[in-house]
Write an enzyme that holds these catalytic residues in place. Structure first.
Site, PDB file in Angstrom:
ATOM      1  N   GLU A 165       0.785  -1.244   0.000  1.00 48.30           N
ATOM      2  CA  GLU A 165       0.000   0.000   0.000  1.00 48.30           C
ATOM      3  C   GLU A 165       0.816   1.294   0.000  1.00 48.30           C
ATOM      4  O   GLU A 165       0.617   2.172   0.839  1.00 48.30           O
ATOM      5  CB  GLU A 165      -0.962  -0.004   1.200  1.00 48.30           C
ATOM      6  N   GLU A 272      -6.103 -10.777  -1.278  1.00 48.69           N
ATOM      7  CA  GLU A 272      -6.925 -10.573  -0.063  1.00 48.69           C
ATOM      8  C   GLU A 272      -8.409 -10.481  -0.404  1.00 48.69           C
ATOM      9  O   GLU A 272      -9.140  -9.654   0.138  1.00 48.69           O
ATOM     10  CB  GLU A 272      -6.490  -9.295   0.682  1.00 48.69           C
TER      11      GLU A 272
HETATM   12  C1  XIL Z   1      -6.242  -6.494   8.383  1.00 44.38           C
HETATM   13  C2  XIL Z   1      -6.545  -7.691   9.286  1.00 44.38           C
HETATM   14  O1  XIL Z   1      -7.414  -8.563   8.612  1.00 44.38           O
HETATM   15  C3  XIL Z   1      -7.145  -7.238  10.594  1.00 44.38           C
HETATM   16  O2  XIL Z   1      -7.252  -8.324  11.500  1.00 44.38           O
HETATM   17  C4  XIL Z   1      -6.267  -6.142  11.222  1.00 44.38           C
HETATM   18  O3  XIL Z   1      -6.903  -5.646  12.372  1.00 44.38           O
HETATM   19  C5  XIL Z   1      -6.029  -5.004  10.251  1.00 44.38           C
HETATM   20  O4  XIL Z   1      -5.470  -5.533   9.050  1.00 44.38           O
HETATM   21  N1  XIL Z   1      -4.877  -4.786   3.757  1.00 44.38           N
HETATM   22  C6  XIL Z   1      -3.873  -5.636   4.215  1.00 44.38           C
HETATM   23  C7  XIL Z   1      -4.122  -6.521   5.380  1.00 44.38           C
HETATM   24  O5  XIL Z   1      -2.822  -5.731   3.574  1.00 44.38           O
HETATM   25  O6  XIL Z   1      -2.983  -6.754   6.139  1.00 44.38           O
HETATM   26  C8  XIL Z   1      -5.239  -5.973   6.260  1.00 44.38           C
HETATM   27  O7  XIL Z   1      -5.531  -6.945   7.257  1.00 44.38           O
HETATM   28  C9  XIL Z   1      -6.455  -5.623   5.438  1.00 44.38           C
HETATM   29  C10 XIL Z   1      -6.144  -4.567   4.422  1.00 44.38           C
END
Ligand code: XIL
Length: 380
Positions: A165, A272
């Site tokens: 990101e 994701e």
């Molecule tokens: C999220 C997790 O799922 C949560 O448990 C945590 O509180 C915050 O992060 N993008 C990403 C992930 O790359 O690491 C994130 O994961 C969601 C957004």
């Protein structure tokens, strides 16, 4: 009811005793067969592994993961705030467990993540007086962090979401003004990839982001990747996070972006994926994890269950997206959902705490939802 759902219900024992006995062999086969097997010729099917498996020892969930998935990403346990202690020591416990689980099941295991502006304390970027450290100091700190972490799991992880990101959501999608960027400029990205590559030359290194398949952020991502390639940064692929909603983006838009990344000679991983059915409460779609809105009942319309027609719309959405993935499988190594079942999804608490969302392929009872069977039907 689809043919695959009927078969599944028989196999897991929903039905008459006679049907169960007859289908004993089928049940045994199906108990080992999951989505990953239907997609064996297309791409890996992954999931994120969170605290339920790593901390709460949820064995049923771990068994479900082993049956359905052949790729895993740690949801939190490799992030700085989890794997480092307050005095910048190490806490490898959960990460070790994650890596062992992946080895045991011969999975495509992904490390997540080496440089990200979130889930990392400000103190990492500051000295004892509270001033920001120099680029040189940060570079050294990163070298130590990345070489230790990547080195510990060298040869055991297939890939790393190296940088996460780095592009901003605002007008023109400039680089995100994170502490990393403010101190080192874009060199923080290059440095992450170089150290990771030197430490584990066989690991597949990715740049990972959300919305990098859409609009201006996609264009900005392509430009960043081109600059990195020009600077000979050892990048192997790009991760499209895929935090999508039931309404968008369209499969066509996603496809265009996959092809654009492939044109750069990069592999594509969907890293994701989850599909949010709840009302979107912000103008700009974002997965920036510090985004927060207040809870109101109107923003949580499916607290007592998902209406049939929405479940059907959701199933069609998953189906359309996977149809497009299959069509483009030559470019795609892996499609990972961000979690296993609705009850463990981060979206129940993001960007509003305490809602009831339905974003994954398994529901709150850990049963496959309609969308799951559509994805299997696509492979028949
Ligand atoms: C999220 C997790 O799922 C949560 O448990 C945590 O509180 C915050 O992060 N993008 C990403 C992930 O790359 O690491 C994130 O994961 C969601 C957004």
């Amino acid at each position: 009811m689809t043919a695959s759902r009927r078969k599944f219900m028989v196999a897991v024992g929903v039905g008459t005793l006679a049907a169960q006995i007859k289908s004993n062999a089928l049940a045994q086969a199906l108990n080992r067969t999951g989505l990953k097997d239907y997609y064996a010729k297309d791409f890996k099917i992954g999931t994120a592994i969170g605290s339920d498996i790593l901390e709460n020892n949820d064995e049923a969930l771990a068994a479900l993961v082993a049956r359905e998935f052949n790729a895993i990403t740690p949801e939190n346990c490799m992030k700085w705030e989890r794997i480092r202690t307050a005095d910048e020591g190490w806490n490898f416990k959960d990460a070790d467990k994650f890596v062992d689980y992946g080895l045991k099941h011969k999975m495509y295991s992904v490390g997540h993540t080496l440089a990200w502006h979130s889930q990392i304390p400000d103190s990492v970027f500051k000295n004892a007086k509270g001033d920001f450290i120099s680029a040189d100091q940060l570079k050294k700190k990163m070298t130590n962090h990345i070489s230790t972490l990547v080195g510990r799991y060298k040869g055991k992880l297939t890939a790393w979401d190296a940088v996460n990101e780095a592009i901003d959501d605002g007008p023109g999608n400039p680089m995100r003004k994170s502490h990393y960027f403010n101190i080192m400029g874009e060199a923080f990205i290059d440095h992450t990839f170089h150290v990771a590559h030197e430490t584990d030359p066989k690991a597949h290194l990715m740049y990972n982001d959300y919305n990098n398949e859409q609009g201006g952020k996609h264009e900005a991502c392509v430009e960043l990747l081109k600059r990195m390639q020009k600077r000979r940064v050892p990048i192997g692929g790009v991760g499209i996070q895929g935090h999508w909603s039931i309404d968008g983006p369209t499969p066509e838009e996603i496809e265009k972006s996959i092809l654009n990344f492939a044109k750069l000679g990069l592999r594509v991983d969907v890293t994701e994926l989850d599909i949010d059915v709840l009302p979107q409460v912000w103008n700009l779609p974002t997965a920036e994890i510090s985004t927060r809105f207040d809870y109101t009942p109107a923003r949580d319309p499916y607290k007592n269950g998902l209406p049939k027609e929405i479940e059907e719309k959701l199933a069609k959405r998953w189906e359309a997206i996977f149809k497009m993935f299959i069509k483009n499988r030559e470019h795609i190594d892996r499609v990972t959902t961000w979690g296993v079942s609705d009850d463990v999804s981060w979206l129940n608490d993001f960007p509003i705490k305490g809602r009831t969302d339905y974003p994954l392929l398994f529901d709150r009872k850990r049963a496959p939802r309609d969308a799951y069977f559509r994805l299997i039907d696509l492979k028949k």
